[in-house]
Design a protein around this motif. Structure first.
Motif, mmCIF file in Angstrom:
data_model
loop_
_atom_site.group_PDB
_atom_site.id
_atom_site.type_symbol
_atom_site.label_atom_id
_atom_site.label_comp_id
_atom_site.label_asym_id
_atom_site.label_seq_id
_atom_site.Cartn_x
_atom_site.Cartn_y
_atom_site.Cartn_z
ATOM 1 N N THR A 184 0.813 -1.215 0.000
ATOM 2 C CA THR A 184 0.000 0.000 0.000
ATOM 3 C C THR A 184 0.850 1.270 0.000
ATOM 4 O O THR A 184 0.353 2.330 -0.384
ATOM 5 C CB THR A 184 -0.945 0.033 1.217
ATOM 6 O OG1 THR A 184 -0.174 -0.078 2.415
ATOM 7 C CG2 THR A 184 -1.972 -1.094 1.139
ATOM 8 N N ASP A 185 2.106 1.165 0.372
ATOM 9 C CA ASP A 185 2.983 2.346 0.385
ATOM 10 C C ASP A 185 3.897 2.422 -0.843
ATOM 11 O O ASP A 185 4.738 3.307 -0.931
ATOM 12 C CB ASP A 185 3.820 2.393 1.669
ATOM 13 C CG ASP A 185 4.743 1.191 1.836
ATOM 14 O OD1 ASP A 185 4.687 0.238 1.015
ATOM 15 O OD2 ASP A 185 5.531 1.193 2.810
ATOM 16 N N ASN A 186 3.705 1.536 -1.807
ATOM 17 C CA ASN A 186 4.528 1.545 -3.015
ATOM 18 C C ASN A 186 3.839 2.410 -4.082
ATOM 19 O O ASN A 186 3.231 1.911 -5.022
ATOM 20 C CB ASN A 186 4.772 0.124 -3.524
ATOM 21 C CG ASN A 186 5.825 0.058 -4.601
ATOM 22 O OD1 ASN A 186 6.139 1.059 -5.247
ATOM 23 N ND2 ASN A 186 6.366 -1.134 -4.819
ATOM 24 N N VAL A 187 3.944 3.714 -3.883
ATOM 25 C CA VAL A 187 3.229 4.676 -4.718
ATOM 26 C C VAL A 187 3.616 4.552 -6.191
ATOM 27 O O VAL A 187 2.753 4.608 -7.076
ATOM 28 C CB VAL A 187 3.459 6.111 -4.193
ATOM 29 C CG1 VAL A 187 2.811 7.142 -5.099
ATOM 30 C CG2 VAL A 187 2.939 6.236 -2.770
ATOM 31 N N ILE A 215 1.941 1.418 -7.659
ATOM 32 C CA ILE A 215 0.494 1.612 -7.749
ATOM 33 C C ILE A 215 0.163 2.513 -8.933
ATOM 34 O O ILE A 215 -0.751 2.228 -9.708
ATOM 35 C CB ILE A 215 -0.065 2.173 -6.429
ATOM 36 C CG1 ILE A 215 0.072 1.117 -5.323
ATOM 37 C CG2 ILE A 215 -1.518 2.619 -6.593
ATOM 38 C CD1 ILE A 215 -0.144 1.653 -3.921
ATOM 39 N N SER A 216 0.914 3.581 -9.104
ATOM 40 C CA SER A 216 0.688 4.490 -10.237
ATOM 41 C C SER A 216 0.880 3.763 -11.567
ATOM 42 O O SER A 216 0.104 3.959 -12.510
ATOM 43 C CB SER A 216 1.629 5.692 -10.163
ATOM 44 O OG SER A 216 1.318 6.481 -9.045
ATOM 45 N N LEU A 217 1.919 2.948 -11.650
ATOM 46 C CA LEU A 217 2.166 2.170 -12.863
ATOM 47 C C LEU A 217 0.982 1.261 -13.148
ATOM 48 O O LEU A 217 0.468 1.219 -14.273
ATOM 49 C CB LEU A 217 3.450 1.351 -12.718
ATOM 50 C CG LEU A 217 3.739 0.340 -13.827
ATOM 51 C CD1 LEU A 217 4.019 1.042 -15.152
ATOM 52 C CD2 LEU A 217 4.917 -0.551 -13.425
ATOM 53 N N TYR A 218 0.543 0.537 -12.145
ATOM 54 C CA TYR A 218 -0.551 -0.403 -12.342
ATOM 55 C C TYR A 218 -1.849 0.312 -12.714
ATOM 56 O O TYR A 218 -2.575 -0.130 -13.604
ATOM 57 C CB TYR A 218 -0.748 -1.275 -11.101
ATOM 58 C CG TYR A 218 0.457 -2.113 -10.761
ATOM 59 C CD1 TYR A 218 1.230 -2.705 -11.758
ATOM 60 C CD2 TYR A 218 0.851 -2.308 -9.444
ATOM 61 C CE1 TYR A 218 2.340 -3.473 -11.449
ATOM 62 C CE2 TYR A 218 1.954 -3.074 -9.127
ATOM 63 C CZ TYR A 218 2.694 -3.652 -10.136
ATOM 64 O OH TYR A 218 3.798 -4.405 -9.827
ATOM 65 N N GLU A 219 -2.141 1.422 -12.057
ATOM 66 C CA GLU A 219 -3.353 2.171 -12.391
ATOM 67 C C GLU A 219 -3.297 2.686 -13.830
ATOM 68 O O GLU A 219 -4.309 2.654 -14.543
ATOM 69 C CB GLU A 219 -3.550 3.322 -11.415
ATOM 70 C CG GLU A 219 -3.988 2.858 -10.040
ATOM 71 C CD GLU A 219 -4.090 3.963 -9.016
ATOM 72 O OE1 GLU A 219 -4.743 3.726 -7.970
ATOM 73 O OE2 GLU A 219 -3.521 5.063 -9.222
ATOM 74 N N TYR A 257 -2.577 -3.918 -1.330
ATOM 75 C CA TYR A 257 -3.801 -3.808 -2.105
ATOM 76 C C TYR A 257 -3.853 -4.985 -3.060
ATOM 77 O O TYR A 257 -2.833 -5.386 -3.622
ATOM 78 C CB TYR A 257 -3.822 -2.529 -2.951
ATOM 79 C CG TYR A 257 -3.958 -1.260 -2.157
ATOM 80 C CD1 TYR A 257 -5.002 -1.073 -1.251
ATOM 81 C CD2 TYR A 257 -3.049 -0.228 -2.333
ATOM 82 C CE1 TYR A 257 -5.115 0.107 -0.538
ATOM 83 C CE2 TYR A 257 -3.154 0.954 -1.628
ATOM 84 C CZ TYR A 257 -4.197 1.111 -0.726
ATOM 85 O OH TYR A 257 -4.308 2.272 -0.035
ATOM 86 N N THR A 258 -5.046 -5.511 -3.253
ATOM 87 C CA THR A 258 -5.291 -6.437 -4.343
ATOM 88 C C THR A 258 -5.842 -5.589 -5.477
ATOM 89 O O THR A 258 -6.745 -4.777 -5.263
ATOM 90 C CB THR A 258 -6.308 -7.517 -3.940
ATOM 91 O OG1 THR A 258 -5.799 -8.235 -2.815
ATOM 92 C CG2 THR A 258 -6.576 -8.480 -5.084
#
Length: 159
Positions: free
Chosen positions: A116-119, A122-126, A148-149
Motif C-alpha cells: 500500500t505504500d509503493n506509490v 500503484i501508479s504504474l498499475y493504475e 492492495y489487491t
C-alpha cells in the motif's frame, strides 16, 4: 539514460542468482525471493517470466502465472523488479506491458498484490488499467505491511 538498448527476453535459470540479488536490494524487509524461488517459478509450465537486459546484464525481471486449466483463464502478476539504477526509465512499464500482452492473448483478467505504500508501483498499475479491489492486512509477513489487491479486467472477450 535511455532504455533503447534494453532488450526483453525470456528469464533463464542462469538469471536466478542475479534476480535474487535484485530482490534483496528492492525488497529487503519483505522476505525477498532467493534464487531457488526463481528456479521453481521457471520450472512451472503455467508461468511466463521475462528479463530486461542492458548490455547483456540483467537489470529487471517480471513474471506472471496463468491460473486455471481451461478458458476463461485468469493471470496473476507474481513479481516485477528493476535495478534501482535503471528505475524511472520505462523498464518496469515495458515488462508489465509484455506480461499484459500475454494475458490479453488469452482474453484474461489479471490480478496482483502491491504494498500500500509503493506509490510508484500503484501508479504504474493504475496507468495500465488496474483498479484496487481489496486490502490484505499484513500481507507481507516479515514487515507486516499491507497490500492492495488490484484487478485489470479482460481487454476483449473470447470469440
Amino acid at each position: 539514460m535511455t532504455t533503447a538498448g534494453v532488450v526483453l527476453d525470456p528469464l533463464t535459470p542462469a538469471d536466478a542468482q542475479r534476480c535474487a540479488e535484485l530482490e534483496a536490494m528492492l525488497f529487503p524487509g519483505d522476505d525477498p525471493w532467493p534464487a531457488a524461488a526463481f528456479l521453481h517459478e521457471l520450472d512451472a509450465g503455467h508461468n511466463y517470466y521475462l528479463a530486461a537486459r542492458a548490455d547483456g546484464r540483467l537489470v529487471g525481471y517480471a513474471g506472471v502465472a496463468r491460473l486455471g486449466n481451461e478458458a476463461p483463464f485468469e493471470y496473476e502478476v507474481h513479481t516485477i523488479g528493476v535495478d534501482p539504477v535503471y528505475q524511472g526509465h520505462g523498464i518496469g512499464r515495458r515488462l508489465l506491458d509484455a506480461l499484459l500482452a500475454r494475458a490479453d492473448a488469452d482474453a484474461a483478467e489479471v490480478f496482483l498484490e502491491v504494498r500500500t505504500d509503493n506509490v510508484a508501483a500503484i501508479s504504474l498499475y493504475e496507468s495500465a488499467g488496474f483498479v484496487t479491489i481489496g486490502l490484505r492486512k499484513r500481507y507481507y509477513q516479515v514487515s507486516g505491511a499491507d497490500a492492495y489487491t488490484m484487478r485489470r479486467p479482460r481487454t476483449r472477450e473470447d470469440t
